[in-house]
Scaffold this motif. Structure first.
Motif, PDB file in Angstrom:
ATOM      1  N   ILE A  31     -34.095 -21.727  86.622  1.00 47.39           N
ATOM      2  CA  ILE A  31     -33.835 -23.055  86.067  1.00 47.39           C
ATOM      3  C   ILE A  31     -35.173 -23.784  85.892  1.00 47.39           C
ATOM      4  O   ILE A  31     -35.934 -23.948  86.843  1.00 47.39           O
ATOM      5  N   GLU A  74     -33.233 -29.495  86.002  1.00 50.08           N
ATOM      6  CA  GLU A  74     -31.812 -29.804  86.179  1.00 50.08           C
ATOM      7  C   GLU A  74     -31.650 -31.319  86.181  1.00 50.08           C
ATOM      8  O   GLU A  74     -32.442 -32.042  86.771  1.00 50.08           O
ATOM      9  N   LYS A 122     -28.476 -34.378  86.513  1.00 54.16           N
ATOM     10  CA  LYS A 122     -27.066 -34.698  86.744  1.00 54.16           C
ATOM     11  C   LYS A 122     -26.772 -36.055  86.123  1.00 54.16           C
ATOM     12  O   LYS A 122     -27.449 -37.039  86.397  1.00 54.16           O
ATOM     13  N   THR A 140     -23.613 -31.642  85.076  1.00 52.03           N
ATOM     14  CA  THR A 140     -24.966 -31.189  85.389  1.00 52.03           C
ATOM     15  C   THR A 140     -25.508 -30.407  84.198  1.00 52.03           C
ATOM     16  O   THR A 140     -24.799 -29.565  83.618  1.00 52.03           O
ATOM     17  N   TYR A 141     -26.753 -30.693  83.823  1.00 55.81           N
ATOM     18  CA  TYR A 141     -27.394 -30.015  82.701  1.00 55.81           C
ATOM     19  C   TYR A 141     -28.577 -29.205  83.233  1.00 55.81           C
ATOM     20  O   TYR A 141     -29.473 -29.747  83.878  1.00 55.81           O
ATOM     21  N   GLN A 142     -28.541 -27.907  82.968  1.00 56.08           N
ATOM     22  CA  GLN A 142     -29.603 -27.008  83.413  1.00 56.08           C
ATOM     23  C   GLN A 142     -30.328 -26.436  82.194  1.00 56.08           C
ATOM     24  O   GLN A 142     -29.696 -26.094  81.189  1.00 56.08           O
ATOM     25  N   TYR A 152     -32.925 -23.516  80.617  1.00 56.80           N
ATOM     26  CA  TYR A 152     -33.383 -22.148  80.851  1.00 56.80           C
ATOM     27  C   TYR A 152     -34.228 -21.665  79.672  1.00 56.80           C
ATOM     28  O   TYR A 152     -33.863 -21.876  78.509  1.00 56.80           O
TER      29      TYR A 152
END
Length: 726
Positions: A20, A23, A25, A30-32, A34
């Motif tokens: 990740i 991140e 919230k 929650t937004y991750q 990549y």
């Protein structure tokens, strides 16, 4: 199980096997972020553990190197480099009260690049397993030049729903330099859905300049929608959430009273607009089309708004009398109803199209002229009333024969079906039950006979089985929405209000909620245009006018109904942009190089104040169909709705639907839109007399943002009580 392409086959595993980057919230989501090598993904984790991945950047034939990440409370910026160029991803969360994600990606190429392919940017994920095992239902998606949206529910795993909106205005510069189009860019096949950057096949993307290649908004919910009413209500609500954070183009003011006078002059003196029969003049459907017989719809399409304008202006219009005088000749004693074509001229029908044959009726054409006769009859016109009441029993007979589900074409004498469906499996003209109901309610209002109300209800109930696919022709769907609202007010049956929202969803799905600033599209404002049919490649003058007029009336009729709040945003905003925008159908407003040299019907006279039928986005020239005389009522429809004659020395213009009262030397205007939005009010002085004006909004004195000897301009809240004193 769904099939996969190489661009999704390993995506879930690539994400799971990557670290990740960041991140965030927001509320319960929650937004991750990549970096999986060739893609930068934003993975949204739903409150129920569902996951949706968004490919915010694609490295093409290369891998990403993250060179910088900037993260503060307001935004996230990620700078990426690849062998081919550099990317900037900017992420914000514009609405603190709802899970709304906004990401914008720009790309600067190192060398000029042809881009033959780009993968879609949305991928539903599973907790364990592969994306091909997911299932979902796409409720609505972009077709052609309409808004770049996709509304879907993920049913396996039971993740929820999302509303995706690609702001295609931002793509204009990319399309301009590569000579591509933003048409049909949002859609796809499950599980690979979303936006696909237009492939270049003419010109490369230039080097050393950053271009926006994605500008996406996403609204999330954990609900899965199955019922039509829930789908439509959430579609409208989500569209408003996006609309309120979108940058909107500047509103342009057009002098509609002046345009109306120019139209009257051109209609009066241009012989290409008219044909003669038995000493009566009739309007041609298209300029200089003398071969096609006169049509009842064409005469009434101009006459009805013209009579509204005549009442507003207080001046008799000789052309109105000419048009009324010719109407009785359309009554056909063979069928005991007015006909589409002037019976005396049917031998001129060349049979070049399915409907250009004697006694062949296009279903909506039966009801449309009768609606306008009913409107004239309600204003006291006895010629219109007689023609309407002499025809109405035939109309009811046809409705009973087809059991309130009309085909596309049928024979008016035998009622034999000539063309049953618009396309295989799509049904006939789906919204005609609604326009029939509208006609029946107008006749009910005129006669007070309850049988017409009963007919309206029977037809309206036929719309229930169509789901979100009611719209056949936008103006008829708009009339249907109004009829259903009226039925709800009469009967208090919520079914009709829900069906009214379904009609309005069909309309707002069929709009272009972006400004096309490339090709010929950059020569005029096209934000919030509406297309006449689900599959029409262009917007059309007459249908836009009628949708505008019908939605204006809808808003007036809804004043004592607690309608969906989203409609108090969308309807007034549509009207505001329509008043600003539809003047561009007049070829006089457009550069000559964007007018088509080849015309299907008649000819184009570029200096004439008669609208083109067709305006295209992007690279196609406009006016390919012709210059439609039956759209000449456009200015006559706008003036009475947006201009208030308060005094002989000035006019009040307001570009929202409004209701006003005049007392002595004051006018009170009630606006019932959205308080977060704004509209434009102008006081236009007509004479030289000095007048002192005061404008109050909710009892507070307003100051004009622009003021001259002839014009005072104000910005007004969308929901307000305005008082003007002089």
């Amino acid at each position: 199980m769904h099939t996969r392409t190489p661009w999704s086959a390993t995506a879930q595993a690539d994400i799971e096997n990557s670290d990740i980057l960041l991140e965030r919230k927001i509320l319960d989501y929650t937004y991750q972020f990549y970096n999986t090598g060739d893609s930068l993904w934003i993975v949204a984790l739903m409150p129920n553990n569902g996951k949706i991945a968004f490919r915010a950047a694609f490295a093409m034939n290369g891998c990403f190197e993250v060179s910088n990440i900037f993260d503060d409370q307001d935004s996230i910026v990620i700078i990426l480099n690849s062998k081919l160029g550099s990317y900037e991803l900017r992420v914000t969360f514009p609405d603190e009260t709802s899970p709304l994600l906004h990401y914008t990606t720009s790309f600067k190429a190192n060398i000029p690049l042809m881009i033959p392919f780009w993968p879609r940017d949305i991928l539903p994920l599973t907790q364990n397993g592969s994306v091909e095992n997911t299932s979902g239902k796409i409720h609505m998606e972009q077709f052609g030049s309409r808004s770049g949206l996709l509304f879907a529910s993920i049913t396996k795993p039971q993740t929820g729903s999302f509303f995706y909106f690609q702001n295609l205005t931002s793509l204009s510069e990319y399309c301009e330099v590569t000579q591509t189009e933003s048409k049909s860019t949002v859609g796809g096949s499950w599980p690979e859905i979303g936006f696909q950057l237009p492939a270049t096949d003419k010109l490369p993307l230039p080097a050393d300049k950053a271009f926006t290649i994605s500008d996406a908004y996403v609204v999330f919910t954990t609900e899965i929608f199955e019922q039509t009413s829930a789908i439509c209500e959430n579609f409208l609500n989500n569209l408003v959430k996006i609309y309120k954070v979108l940058e909107q183009p500047r509103i342009e003011y057009n002098d509609w009273p002046d345009i109306a006078q120019k139209v009257i002059t051109d209609l009066t003196y241009n012989k290409g607009a008219w044909t003669q029969n038995n000493g009566s003049p009739y309007l041609n459907a298209y300029l200089c089309d003398y071969e096609t017989p006169a049509e009842s719809m064409v005469q009434l399409a101009v006459l009805t708004p013209f009579k509204e304008y005549e009442k507003w202006s207080g001046e008799k219009q000789p052309l109105c009398e000419d048009l009324i005088k010719g109407l009785p000749a359309f009554y056909d004693p063979k069928i005991k109803c007015i006909n589409r074509w002037l019976p005396a001229l049917v031998e001129k029908l060349d049979q070049s199209e399915e409907q250009k044959k004697e006694m062949v009726m296009d279903s909506w054409y039966l009801h449309h002229p009768l609606m306008n006769l009913a409107r004239l009859a309600l204003q006291g016109d006895k010629t219109a009333e007689k023609l309407l009441l002499d025809s109405i029993d035939y109309v009811i007979k046809v409705a009973h024969h087809f059991k309130y589900s009309w085909p596309v074409f049928y024979n008016m004498e035998t009622l034999e079906i000539i063309k049953a469906e618009t396309a295989p499996g799509e049904g006939g003209e789906n919204d005609v039950p609604g326009s029939y109901a509208h006609l029946m309610l107008l006749v009910y209002k005129l006669t007070k006979e309850k049988r017409y109300l009963n007919e309206a209800e029977k037809a309206a109930k036929k719309l229930e089985d169509l789901g979100v696919n009611i719209l056949y022709q936008a103006n008829n769907t708009a009339f249907s929405a109004g009829a259903l609202l009226e039925l709800y007010k009469i009967t208090n049956k919520k079914l009709y209000l829900d069906l009214s929202y379904t009609c309005l969803s069909g309309l707002f799905k069929n709009v272009q909620l972006y400004d096309c600033r490339y090709g010929f599209g950059k020569n005029y404002t096209n934000f919030f245009s509406i297309f006449p049919l689900n599959d029409a490649p262009y917007t059309a003058a007459y249908e836009e006018l009628e949708v505008y007029a019908a939605l204006s009336e809808y808003f007036v009729q809804a004043k004592d109904v607690a309608i969906l709040p989203a409609l108090k945003t969308l309807i007034p905003e549509f009207i505001k942009f329509a008043v600003s925008r539809i003047a561009y159908y007049y070829p006089t407003m457009l550069p000559k190089e964007m007018l088509s040299e080849e015309v299907k019907t008649g000819e184009i006279q570029a200096d004439l104040w008669v609208p083109l039928e067709d305006l295209y986005n992007g690279w196609e020239k406009s006016g390919q169909v012709g210059q439609e005389v039956y759209g000449a009522g456009m200015a006559f429809g706008v003036v009475p709705r947006q201009y208030i004659k308060a005094d002989k020395d000035f006019l009040i213009f307001i570009d929202y639907p409004n209701q006003f009262t005049k007392r002595g030397k004051s006018v009170t205007i009630h606006l019932d839109g959205d308080k977060d939005m704004s509209c434009n009010l102008k006081i236009i002085k007509l004479g030289d007399r000095s007048i002192k004006m005061k404008v109050f909004q909710n009892k507070e004195l307003l100051k004009a943002f622009h003021q001259s000897a002839k014009l005072h301009e104000y910005e007004i809240s969308g929901q307000a009580l305005i008082k003007i004193e002089w």
